[in-house]
Design an enzyme around this catalytic site. Structure first.
Site: not given
Lengths: 289, 289
Positions: A37, A150, A153
């Site tokens: 992140h 991901d 995604q």
């Protein structure tokens, strides 16, 4: 840094920046932040004037038998990490702020949502596409940052942006890994010590296949077989597939376009995913967008 | 007035206005413009600095047995009407500009799309919601203008805007009618002379019920019965329903909240819809939004 809970508050806080023509970057997360992140935050800070991190554990992307209620949370720690990382706004809405009474309109992805995780997590990507669309609109960000871990995604979000003409740039950053290669994930904290060791089989499998690819192997079945050898320690392998990076359909052998080797499986009760992209250093043939 | 065919051209043309903080209004249409459309343009011009009219006959909102191929078109006339009405930009994209290859992401409305027309036109409102969402994003309009004639569409669009946090204001304007009361519709041009006369049964039915409502009638079945008496000239009545204006569920008797009497039926091969809203002059109880 300001922590904001409401959409109205968020829009108010961003109004000045928008008026001043500043570029707003969004890093959408479900919290329990890790270095993956934070690499997205860094990228946003490099490319944008104002960085918004959202923390929202989105119920519509969890199936009835999934880990919504146990998903790891540590808001105070996340807040501290964001503050130290130079985030301007931490947007952390409650569920009823995002899904008030009478909510009923979803963004429905298409073919890209069917293979890989889509085959095992019914409705997952509908929930993802919907909340991501909502977050984009709440923030009216100029750019949004996602991690390649991901992979599916990312493909679905990019397709949604194109299909719905969302005025936002999508930036995908490489998967950040632990020192031993395990892809960073908030769910890694579920792993016990022995499970944590076994989980390494996933990245070892992917790296082994990627090594063969770099050495010239282009046969899809052979590449998959190389990876498969390493996956004995995984309790329930859900899929190990080499797919076209754009369409997510099974890659054609021999590989000539960018492809991704994707894996999902359980270690104990914990579901893990990971992937590596295989593309030649020479530009690959691509579909026209 | 500029006529623009591409999304990139549209965004380029609007960039200056947006930078200057001007308010952009959008009137989304399928062309073959009539005074109903022009009343939306007028409203946009009053409330906004720049008015964009889109003309796009959206294939995804037509069923396989519907009138996509015969839907009336007259682009040069529409262009002239827009120019005379003070439209700044006429956006008229081709189908492949709106739905390029690989398009697959839809906006899926929920319960509001099920009753009324939703029961007869499968997928219609999915197509509507999707293209309206796309147009909002293409134009990045501050406000969009719709006619009340498409009552269910208005409800679904408003719900979509709320649910997906689209940063746009929705303005609904009253249905514009011919001198004899027939609701204006591009499809009226399908009607032969004798059909045109019979079509009046629809608005007469609605007005008769609305008169009784104004005289104090609040019983749902009685109001419907009043309307029904007038509908003999209609060839195939699809529905005649009195629904709650917010939820579109059957209105509760006696009426205490805003309700809409909605009708759809065929006159010859032409499907027509219309509605009247029944609400007391005193403010009605409303759901919290």
């Amino acid at each position: 840094m300001r922590t904001i809970r409401s959409v109205a508050g968020l829009r108010g806080a961003l109004a000045e920046s928008r008026k001043a023509g500043k570029r707003v970057g969004l890093v959408p997360t479900m919290g329990y932040l890790h270095d993956g992140h934070l690499s997205l935050v860094e990228a946003s800070r490099r490319q944008c004037d104002v960085t918004v991190v959202s923390i929202f554990v989105n119920p519509t992307q969890f199936g009835p038998n999934e880990d919504l209620s146990t998903y790891p949370r540590n808001f105070l720690r996340d807040e501290e990490l964001c503050r130290n990382a130079g985030v301007a706004i931490l947007f952390a809405p409650e569920v009823n702020e995002v899904y008030p009474a009478h909510f009923e309109t979803f963004v429905e992805p298409g073919e890209l949502a069917k293979p890989l995780c889509g085959g095992f997590r019914r409705g997952h990507f509908r929930g993802v596409a919907t909340v991501v669309c909502k977050l984009f609109n709440m923030v009216q960000a100029d750019a949004a940052f996602f991690g390649q871990k991901d992979f599916q995604q990312c493909a679905i979000v990019r397709r949604m942006v194109t299909d719905l003409n969302l005025p936002i740039e999508i930036v995908i950053l490489p998967t950040v890994r632990e020192h031993d290669g395990l892809a960073m994930s908030s769910r890694n904290r579920y792993l016990g010590e022995e499970e944590r060791r076994r989980a390494l089989a996933i990245n070892r499998a992917l790296f082994a296949a990627a090594d063969e690819f770099r050495s010239g192997m282009r046969d899809v079945q052979k590449l998959i077989a190389v990876a498969k050898q390493h996956l004995q320690p995984i309790d329930r392998l859900q899929y190990l597939e080499l797919v076209d990076s754009e369409t997510l359909k099974p890659a054609e052998s021999p590989l000539r376009r960018s492809a991704a080797l994707c894996v999902a499986g359980y270690v104990g009760p914990t579901r893990l995913i990971d992937n590596v992209i295989m593309e030649s250093p020479v530009p690959l043939e691509r579909d026209e967008e």
